[in-house]
Design a protein around this motif. Structure first.
Motif, PDB file in Angstrom:
ATOM      1  N   SER A 147       0.878  -1.173  -0.181  1.00 44.02           N
ATOM      2  CA  SER A 147      -0.022   0.025  -0.084  1.00 44.02           C
ATOM      3  C   SER A 147       0.819   1.348  -0.001  1.00 44.02           C
ATOM      4  N   ASN A 201      -6.704  -1.401  -2.376  1.00 43.91           N
ATOM      5  CA  ASN A 201      -5.906  -0.591  -1.591  1.00 43.91           C
ATOM      6  C   ASN A 201      -4.420  -0.938  -2.050  1.00 43.91           C
ATOM      7  N   ASP A 258      -6.444   4.083  -5.092  1.00 46.73           N
ATOM      8  CA  ASP A 258      -5.976   5.259  -4.081  1.00 46.73           C
ATOM      9  C   ASP A 258      -6.578   6.703  -4.080  1.00 46.73           C
TER      10      ASP A 258
END
Length: 548
Positions: free
Chosen positions: A223, A370, A543
């Motif tokens: 991430s 994510n 994102d």
């Protein structure tokens, strides 16, 4: 670089575009012939978007010209040569020397890590190039394997893509709120907005050397928050393969820019390794100011609260938000947000054939991830894992609404916004919305529906079960439970035969989650040979996704 198509336009009455070599953050790069001088050149066609305002279009043009001017003033065997900048039909083009060979990223992807001797040779070449650039007052600001070309037959190393370069004394995109870069290769001081100088390029080179030696960036995480933590806070554990060059790698990846190894000493150490097979230790004396770069007031360190390592159990998303707040107090909030965004994707559908989209095999309902960073992931699509670590945050992060370099924010009438690459066009197909590149090479899909029984994980598993029926040649499918903004989510990843035998197999990343009584699905699909770029588009899309 491999050809992807032909155009045969003649621009500026002189340059004949003959084969597409690839796509960068700013547009398409073509193999072309300079018909006046009878030589092969590379032409960078800058992507334009009719939805941009006059001011945004001006900024894009200014950026193009800045890149050309920054590089044109440099004369060095390891820096790309800019021959010309032309306008054709109100669109700018940069004409450069043609390098017959792929990038360092391509080489790592195709053949794996390089040996210590080759890494040292590459490092020496890049340090020499950076020294020349810094002496001329030019910071590259995007050193990464994809921006290093390897000439076939000679193994000449060429630094390219000065698209976000900074020239001393010039107004830069940083000052207009569009500070950008590749997070895995971005120095911690740039993450916080505290400082930009030659030292930041050297940090990026240290990360590049680790990637070349091990095959993967040492700061790659699942991430963007994870990348931020790895760069700014986490203990650096050099890969085992970096041992022969460890003094250089550790010196370049020193978090304090005042203590970081300078270019001259790093080059001497690498040359010593090439001569003797051993790398001498770095000098313990403090480093002198580097080269001829004179920092502007904006470059100087700003007063800001000291960074505090995250508490045990603090989520990566929460840490990202905290870092953005620190950056905001430092006077660079939007810049830091733009820096930390990256992603891409395409995958189609909801498990049911859609007559309005005959070219699009169906995927599942909600797909948003994510997931990972701008990747140097070297596994093939068939064997790569969908490593999306669960996000333990209990509340959604604030929306990051500044597009990264090479992207724009698409405010879709279907009730959402997200960052898509410049040049991608909107193509609604029934209840699904696509943003597609030229030739449909890359497809970003979004679908918003009512929640379904069992939630995102059950939805994705049902879609995966129907994968062989909805996606011809479906294989290597996997569904992973994850989170998106602290909410339960599921990631579906698979390979399938694609739209045609000529194009070949495609790979799809698909993320699904529920939010405020709606189910969201974001996905990306691309040919299997372009999964790294697709994963970047997917990560950026996820994102930056915001419901409106």
């Amino acid at each position: 670089m491999g050809t992807e198509g032909a155009d045969f336009r003649v621009i500026a009455g002189r340059y004949r575009l003959e084969a597409r070599l690839g796509r960068g953050g700013m547009g398409v790069v073509w193999r072309a012939t300079d018909q006046l001088l009878g030589r092969q050149v590379a032409v960078k066609e800058i992507a334009q978007d009719s939805s941009l305002s006059t001011e945004e279009a001006r900024q894009q043009r200014d950026r193009t010209l800045r890149e050309a001017r920054a590089v044109a003033q440099l004369s060095h065997p390891h820096i790309i040569v800019v021959h010309d900048v032309v306008d054709d039909d109100e669109r700018p083009y940069i004409v450069m020397e043609l390098i017959d060979g792929g990038s360092l990223a391509d080489r790592i992807s195709a053949h794996g890590p390089v040996g210590a001797h080759d890494a040292a040779r590459i490092g020496v070449a890049l340090l020499s190039a950076l020294s020349a650039a810094h002496t001329a007052g030019v910071l590259h600001r995007d050193i990464k394997p994809a921006n290093v070309l390897m000439e076939s037959g000679t193994d000449r190393v060429v630094l390219t893509d000065f698209g976000i370069a900074q020239v001393a004394g010039a107004t830069t995109l940083t000052e207009t709120g569009a500070f950008v870069g590749s997070p895995e290769y971005t120095a911690p001081e740039r993450m916080s907005g505290a400082r930009t100088g030659p030292e930041s390029d050297l940090w990026s080179l240290g990360a590049l050397l680790c990637t070349a030696l091990s095959g993967e960036s040492p700061f790659r995480r699942d991430s963007l928050g994870g990348i931020l933590h790895a760069v700014v806070f986490a203990e650096f554990r050099p890969p085992e393969q970096a041992a022969p060059l460890l003094p250089v790698v550790q010196g370049l990846l020193e978090r304090d820019p005042e203590r970081r190894l300078d270019a001259a000493q790093a080059e001497r150490m690498l040359r010593a390794f090439l001569d003797t097979g051993h790398t001498p230790p770095a000098s313990q004396s403090s480093q002198p100011p580097q080269h001829g770069y004179t920092p502007t007031q904006r470059d100087l360190p700003r007063q800001q609260p000291p960074a505090t390592p995250p508490r045990a159990g603090q989520s990566t998303r929460g840490m990202l938000v905290a870092a953005l707040l620190v950056a905001a107090m430092a006077g660079a909030g939007v810049s830091a947000a733009a820096l930390l965004m990256n992603g891409d994707g395409d995958g189609d559908g909801d498990g049911r054939p859609t007559s309005s989209a005959p070219r699009t095999p169906t995927s599942t309902s909600s797909t948003a991830t994510n997931a990972s960073s701008t990747a140097t992931h070297t596994s093939s699509p068939a064997t790569s894992t969908s490593s999306t670590a669960p996000n333990t945050s209990t509340a959604p992060a604030p929306a990051l609404t500044t597009a990264p370099s090479g992207y724009r924010i698409a405010h879709d009438p279907a009730g959402f916004s997200l960052a898509v690459p410049e040049g991608f066009t909107r193509a609604p197909q029934g209840e699904r919305v696509f943003y597609v590149s030229a030739g449909d090479t890359f497809r970003i899909g979004v679908k918003v529906t009512d929640p379904e029984p069992g939630g995102p994980l059950a939805v994705m598993r049902r879609a995966a079960a129907k994968g062989p029926d909805t996606n011809p040649g479906y294989r290597d499918g996997r569904v992973t439970e994850t989170t998106q903004g602290g909410r339960p989510a599921a990631l579906w990843e698979f390979t399938w035969n694609g739209f045609s035998t000529a194009e070949g197999a495609r790979h799809t990343y698909d993320l699904c989650w529920e939010e405020d009584g709606r189910m969201y699905d974001v996905w990306v699909s691309a040919p299997v040979g372009k999964v790294r770029e697709a994963r970047e588009y997917f990560d950026v899309a996820v994102d930056t996704f915001v419901r409106t």
